[in-house]
Scaffold this motif. Structure first.
Motif, short mmCIF file in Angstrom:
data_model
loop_
_atom_site.label_atom_id
_atom_site.label_comp_id
_atom_site.label_asym_id
_atom_site.label_seq_id
_atom_site.Cartn_x
_atom_site.Cartn_y
_atom_site.Cartn_z
N THR A 1 1.46 5.09 7.87
CA THR A 1 2.07 3.88 8.43
C THR A 1 1.62 3.69 9.88
OG1 THR A 1 4.03 5.16 9.07
CG2 THR A 1 4.09 4.01 6.93
N THR A 2 0.48 4.27 10.20
CA THR A 2 -0.06 4.17 11.56
C THR A 2 -1.38 3.41 11.59
OG1 THR A 2 -1.08 6.34 11.24
CG2 THR A 2 1.07 6.27 12.36
N GLY A 3 -1.64 2.62 10.55
CA GLY A 3 -2.85 1.82 10.52
C GLY A 3 -4.04 2.59 9.99
N GLY A 4 -5.15 1.90 9.90
CA GLY A 4 -6.37 2.50 9.38
C GLY A 4 -6.87 1.76 8.16
N HIS A 5 -8.02 2.20 7.65
CA HIS A 5 -8.72 1.49 6.59
C HIS A 5 -8.68 2.29 5.30
CE1 HIS A 5 -10.53 -0.97 9.83
NE2 HIS A 5 -10.59 0.19 10.47
N TYR A 6 -8.73 1.58 4.19
CA TYR A 6 -8.84 2.27 2.90
C TYR A 6 -9.72 1.46 1.96
CZ TYR A 6 -5.27 -1.02 1.15
OH TYR A 6 -4.58 -2.14 0.79
N LEU A 7 -10.20 2.13 0.93
CA LEU A 7 -10.94 1.52 -0.17
C LEU A 7 -10.22 1.90 -1.46
CD1 LEU A 7 -13.56 0.10 -1.31
CD2 LEU A 7 -14.52 2.41 -1.51
N VAL A 8 -9.86 0.91 -2.24
CA VAL A 8 -9.21 1.17 -3.51
C VAL A 8 -10.12 0.66 -4.63
CG1 VAL A 8 -7.89 -1.00 -3.50
CG2 VAL A 8 -7.10 0.93 -4.85
N THR A 9 -10.25 1.45 -5.68
CA THR A 9 -11.14 1.13 -6.79
C THR A 9 -10.39 1.23 -8.10
OG1 THR A 9 -13.05 1.99 -5.57
CG2 THR A 9 -13.30 1.75 -7.95
N VAL A 10 -10.56 0.22 -8.95
CA VAL A 10 -9.92 0.19 -10.26
C VAL A 10 -11.00 0.34 -11.32
CG1 VAL A 10 -8.53 -1.17 -11.86
CG2 VAL A 10 -8.07 -1.27 -9.39
N SER B 1 -12.01 1.45 -18.90
CA SER B 1 -12.88 1.51 -20.06
C SER B 1 -14.33 1.66 -19.60
CB SER B 1 -12.68 0.26 -20.92
OG SER B 1 -13.40 0.34 -22.12
N SER B 2 -15.24 0.88 -20.19
CA SER B 2 -16.65 0.99 -19.84
C SER B 2 -17.08 -0.08 -18.85
CB SER B 2 -17.51 0.87 -21.12
OG SER B 2 -17.26 -0.38 -21.76
N ALA B 3 -16.12 -0.86 -18.34
CA ALA B 3 -16.45 -1.91 -17.38
C ALA B 3 -16.85 -1.29 -16.05
CB ALA B 3 -15.26 -2.84 -17.19
N THR B 4 -17.62 -2.04 -15.28
CA THR B 4 -18.01 -1.59 -13.94
C THR B 4 -16.78 -1.58 -13.04
OG1 THR B 4 -20.19 -2.56 -14.28
CG2 THR B 4 -19.56 -2.02 -12.02
N PRO B 5 -16.50 -0.49 -12.32
CA PRO B 5 -15.33 -0.44 -11.44
C PRO B 5 -15.40 -1.53 -10.36
CG PRO B 5 -16.19 1.75 -11.83
CD PRO B 5 -17.20 0.79 -12.41
N VAL B 6 -14.24 -2.01 -9.99
CA VAL B 6 -14.10 -3.07 -8.98
C VAL B 6 -13.25 -2.54 -7.83
CG1 VAL B 6 -13.28 -5.41 -8.54
CG2 VAL B 6 -14.31 -4.85 -10.74
N SER B 7 -13.61 -2.94 -6.61
CA SER B 7 -12.96 -2.37 -5.42
C SER B 7 -12.39 -3.43 -4.50
CB SER B 7 -13.96 -1.50 -4.64
OG SER B 7 -14.43 -0.43 -5.42
N TYR B 8 -11.61 -2.94 -3.54
CA TYR B 8 -11.00 -3.79 -2.51
C TYR B 8 -10.85 -2.95 -1.25
CZ TYR B 8 -7.41 -6.55 -0.06
OH TYR B 8 -6.72 -7.28 0.87
N ARG B 9 -11.17 -3.54 -0.11
CA ARG B 9 -10.98 -2.87 1.17
C ARG B 9 -9.76 -3.46 1.87
NH1 ARG B 9 -14.53 0.80 2.83
NH2 ARG B 9 -16.64 0.83 1.94
N GLY B 10 -8.90 -2.59 2.37
CA GLY B 10 -7.68 -3.05 3.01
C GLY B 10 -7.28 -2.20 4.19
N GLU B 11 -6.12 -2.51 4.74
CA GLU B 11 -5.60 -1.82 5.91
C GLU B 11 -4.26 -1.17 5.56
OE1 GLU B 11 -7.21 -1.83 8.88
OE2 GLU B 11 -8.83 -3.05 8.05
N PHE B 12 -4.08 0.06 6.00
CA PHE B 12 -2.79 0.71 5.86
C PHE B 12 -1.74 -0.01 6.72
CE2 PHE B 12 -5.52 4.56 5.00
CZ PHE B 12 -5.13 4.72 3.68
N ALA B 13 -0.50 0.24 6.40
CA ALA B 13 0.58 -0.32 7.21
C ALA B 13 0.51 0.25 8.63
CB ALA B 13 1.93 0.02 6.57
N SER C 1 -15.13 8.92 11.39
CA SER C 1 -14.02 8.06 11.77
C SER C 1 -14.46 6.72 12.34
CB SER C 1 -13.12 8.77 12.79
OG SER C 1 -13.82 8.95 14.01
N ASP C 2 -15.73 6.58 12.65
CA ASP C 2 -16.18 5.36 13.31
C ASP C 2 -16.28 4.21 12.30
OD1 ASP C 2 -16.92 3.82 15.42
OD2 ASP C 2 -18.86 4.75 15.74
#
Length: 917
Positions: A785-794, A797-809, A84-85
């Protein structure tokens, strides 16, 4: 600590960003605190011109997702888990503590010194701003400690905001008091510093700090909380934290005005939990065990020694840092008292020096710590030795860094040049502490890499032209900086320096041609008029020679051809007074980078205890001599090439912010000294870890390589990742709605793209996966909806996946528990909540806000503000017995909820009687 101390240590001694340094004297009693405040306006040092470290700007500015450390309150520790840190997986130290070679008086610069006398350095690491404690960065002018050989413990002294503090709350342009946020009572040592410390046999310590100003309402009593079994949960978490992050113990600075006498046995029991768990603990001379008052004994005596060795509990800590106002009598008594307890004063008692304040004009003379034979009686500790950089004007200017190197060398050796003593009032730490080393075994490799550079060089060619700082890959520092002698009385010696290349501004005393590193960021340069033979002793070692051992020296003769000769110079354990020369043929000729290989087999079975260089002069003075040494390597004829790394993968390609996170499987340190990462052959960074953050990554297609580097300098075959972002959906972005849903978007149509969201740095793992139906976006629901961090990855096909780091509501805040208020008549004592999600407490009586005093007498606020309200201000006398008292809690996101602590009298009467909370 009782000293003329930066008021900016509202961050725990961290260099707050102020334009002039204000200092305040901490007193020895309650009344002296008031005196200290009065002294603020008069204690501006007349010579202080340096500003404190500001956040890096330009390309060195913090990356959008750059890992950094934070501080901890006691409540934070009770919630702590590695998972969690924040950045708990990216800021660990992984180098194990290395054993040091046994002392050998014949190799010591001063054979009369006692190698058992220990030294603790309590100082800042890297000199970062509050939100910028990085293990590495792309900035040459960062401070990197380079004298591990004279210290046994390096304790981190600076402040860190607690996790969740919004960076927007910090405005470095404002007055130092305008930091309206919370610093943790605990800061961790920088993980890069811990790795470098461990490489050199130095224990790395976190710092626990309590005072009535610097930590707001935080108090030691929160740390000493006990469970139903009488155990100390915070202590257990401190042990767990140290083991996870890879450091060795804690320096504890208890400087609240007092500790309740009844709490002293509990405090000692708390310390004992830490020590009995295998951690090193040093306690500051600040608490009188009889009265509990903040009283500085300035010596080791019966009133403070129970915090080290207690008559009933036994050893509760390892040592004590004595306050600074000592003299010879006090230090002699300290030694005698330690011995009377069966303690070794050289290891249990540390005479403190205020390095940061007094600098080279110390008010207290370490000669007072010498016995009749001139040997230190007690250990030595310093606070703020990083002043050599942090208090230097224009310290963020690359062109001024040579001044920091001279100042640091002067502090540690007594000489800014490494030659004759040039500090009339300061003899240097090396006058009292013997040099140490961990260089042992049958192999050794150094590229004279100090841990930063204005470019990164591979085998004499620039691999990456960008500047960098990374103490993780710092080589063993040269043991003696500099121990060079010339034959003949009064003959000038060559100058010695680190050469950082053509972009480096060197000291005015040098005129050498700057050629830079052979490998890494710097090389060693010997320069000047060569009028006689010169012997440069470099490293204290314990290197075993085999019948296949060879010593490689990579050098570059820059000056014109001459009759000089470069030789390796070694001494052996069985005859340490005899210097053995190993000549390098034709080394007087001008060359490019040249590798010489010297056969050591005639010395098989012997042990090299010092390793150096010898320059034999010609028959006449050679003017403007220059030779650069780029590498020295001892091999033993066996292969120590590490295996190809496994598990190499992209953790997150954050292309929208040009960041990259990489991971792999960590091999044992006995086999791998560090890992190096390349993009299409360009060096990106290195560390001994299983993760690497890359701050500036703009590659579109190519090959990432990961190589393991052995302790003999050998390099493995690469692990490879082939990437192609040209076919990817483009830079991923995400927005969070109030209902918690996260909408992920990307610019290029990608029908059927797979979108995966997972929580990050959360105790509860959350994973959501969807397939895009409209080719450029997807929405994920049922999220917090209480905050916190996430990582989303798209992925598509054969392309290298791309990510984004964001914050929950974050649309909710926990209500303030009424149970945290103690009411006695009309006197209300509030306690701060243990939840991480709060910023302010608005206390109102019949709708009218109560006001609360803030630290450093910075004015009252109409609320309790996390980290800045004083502990005393939490006790409030209400105006009327019949009033309504409410507490509205507000979090960093602005969410609020109100708790009625005491209903109005009319309401209580209507319920059938007067209720007293």
């Amino acid at each position: 600590m009782p000293k003329l101390k930066r008021l900016s240590c509202c961050g725990g001694g961290n260099p707050c960003r102020i334009l002039s340094e204000v200092r305040v004297l901490h007193g020895r009693s309650f009344t002296a605190v008031a005196v200290a405040v009065a002294l603020v306006v008069t204690l501006l040092p007349s010579s202080a011109t340096a500003s404190d470290t500001l956040p890096w700007e330009g390309v060195a500015a913090k990356g959008a997702n750059q890992p950094y450390q934070h501080g901890y309150t006691s409540a934070d520790l009770l919630r702590w888990t590695p998972e969690s840190d924040l950045f708990g997986d990216m800021t660990r130290a992984r180098v194990p503590l290395q054993p040091r070679v046994a002392p050998l008086k014949a190799t010591q610069a001063d054979p009369n010194l006692d190698p058992a006398v220990q030294q603790l350095t309590l100082a800042g690491d890297y000199g970062n701003a509050f939100f910028e404690s990085y293990p590495y960065n792309n900035e040459f002018s960062a401070y990197l400690f380079n004298y591990w050989q004279y210290t046994d413990y390096y304790a981190a002294w600076h402040g860190m905001p607690t996790e969740g503090v919004p960076e927007k709350l910090y405005d470095p342009k404002l007055d130092w008091r305008e930091k309206w946020f919370e610093f943790g009572m605990l800061n961790l040592p920088n993980s890069g510093y811990t790795n470098a410390a461990h490489k050199n046999g130095v224990k790395s310590l976190g710092c626990i700090f309590f005072s009535e100003n610097d930590r707001g309402t935080q108090t030691y009593t929160e740390m000493l909380v006990q469970d139903e079994n009488g155990d100390y949960p915070v202590a257990r978490k401190l042990v767990e934290l140290a083991r996870w992050y890879g450091f060795d113990g804690y320096f504890i600075n208890q400087e609240e005005p007092s500790v309740a006498v009844a709490d002293i046995p509990r405090y000692k029991a708390f310390l004992k939990v830490l020590r009995d768990s295998g951690l090193y603990v040093q306690f500051y001379d600040s608490v009188d065990t009889i009265t509990g008052l903040r009283v500085y004994q300035n010596e080791f005596n019966s009133q403070n020694s129970p915090f080290v060795r207690d008559p009933e509990l036994g050893d509760v800590s390892d040592s004590m840092f004595l306050n600074y106002w000592w003299n010879k009598s006090k230090l002699t008594s300290s030694r005698n008292h330690a011995r009377s307890l069966g303690l070794d004063p050289r290891r249990a008692v540390f005479a403190g020096l205020e390095a940061g304040k007094d600098q080279f004009k110390q008010r207290f003379n370490l000669d007072d710590n010498l016995d009749a034979d001139g040997v230190p009686m007690n250990g030595i500790a310093t606070l703020g030795a990083d002043f050599v950089h942090s208090d230097m004007a224009d310290k963020e200017n690359d062109a001024k860094q040579w001044q920091a190197y001279d100042r640091e060398r002067r502090w540690w050796t007594g000489s800014s040049t490494g030659g004759a003593d040039d500090a009339a009032n300061w003899k240097g730490i090396s006058s009292y502490i013997t040099e140490r080393s961990t260089i042992s075994g049958t192999t050794f490799d150094t590229t004279f890499n100090t841990g930063h550079g204005l470019e990164y060089v591979e085998k004499g060619a620039v691999s990456n032209p960008a500047e960098w700082s990374n103490i993780n890959i710092q080589d063993h520092p040269v043991t003696w900086q500099w121990n060079i002698s010339a034959s003949g009385d009064g003959t000038p010696v060559l100058g010695v320096d680190y050469d950082y290349g053509p972009r480096y501004t060197k000291a005015d005393r040098f005129s050498y041609q700057q050629v830079g590193a052979y490998q890494g960021g710097s090389s060693l340069v010997l320069t000047g008029d060569l009028a006689a033979d010169n012997y440069l002793k470099l490293y204290r070692t314990n290197l075993s020679v085999t019948d296949k051992s060879k010593l490689g020296i990579t050098y570059r003769k820059v000056s014109a051809d001459d009759a000089s000769q470069l030789r390796a110079a070694v001494t052996f354990a069985d005859d340490p007074d005899t210097v053995v020369h190993l000549p390098i043929e034709a080394s007087g000729a001008r060359t490019g980078w040249t590798k010489a290989s010297l056969d050591l087999s005639p010395y098989a079975g012997r042990t090299i205890v010092t390793l150096g260089l010898f320059v034999a002069a010609g028959p006449a003075t050679i003017e403007n001599y220059q030779l650069n040494v780029g590498r020295m390597t001892l091999t033993d004829g066996e292969s120590h090439v590490p295996p190809t790394p496994t598990g190499f993968h992209i953790r997150a390609a954050l292309t929208g912010t040009d960041e990259l996170e990489l991971g792999w499987n960590l091999d044992d340190y006995d086999r791998v000294a560090e890992y190096a990462v390349y993009d299409n052959g360009v060096y990106l960074g290195g560390t001994y870890d299983d993760v690497l953050y890359v701050k500036r990554f703009t590659g579109q297609k190519g090959t990432l390589e990961l190589r393991a580097v052995g302790h003999d300098g050998s390099v493995s075959e690469p692990a490879i990742i082939r990437y192609d972002f040209r076919r990817a959906p483009g830079d991923v972005k995400a927005t969070t709605a109030a209902d918690g849903s996260v909408t992920v978007t990307w610019p290029k149509a990608a029908p059927g793209a797979r979108v995966r969201l997972e929580s990050a740095y959360s105790g509860t793992r959350i994973v959501r996966e969807v397939t895009s139906t409209d080719a450029t976006s997807a929405t994920l629901t049922r999220l917090p909806t209480t905050g916190g961090h996430y990582l989303v990855t798209v992925s598509h096909s054969s392309a290298t996946p791309v990510s984004y780091r964001g914050e929950f509501a974050d649309t909710h805040v926990e209500a303030y528990p009424a149970a945290l208020v103690t009411v006695t008549g009309n006197l209300f004592r509030f306690r701060t909540p243990s939840t991480a999600d709060w910023y302010k407490l608005h206390v109102k009586e019949d709708g009218v806000a109560k006001t609360f005093a803030t630290t450093y007498s910075s004015g009252a606020k109409p609320y309790i503000i996390r980290g800045r309200t004083t502990l005393a201000a939490l006790t409030v006398m209400m105006d009327r017995l019949d009033s309504e008292v409410t507490v509205t809690i507000e979090d960093y996101a602005g969410n609020t909820t109100t708790t009625v602590v005491r209903a109005a009298l009319a309401e209580r009467l209507s319920e059938g009687g007067l209720r007293v909370p």
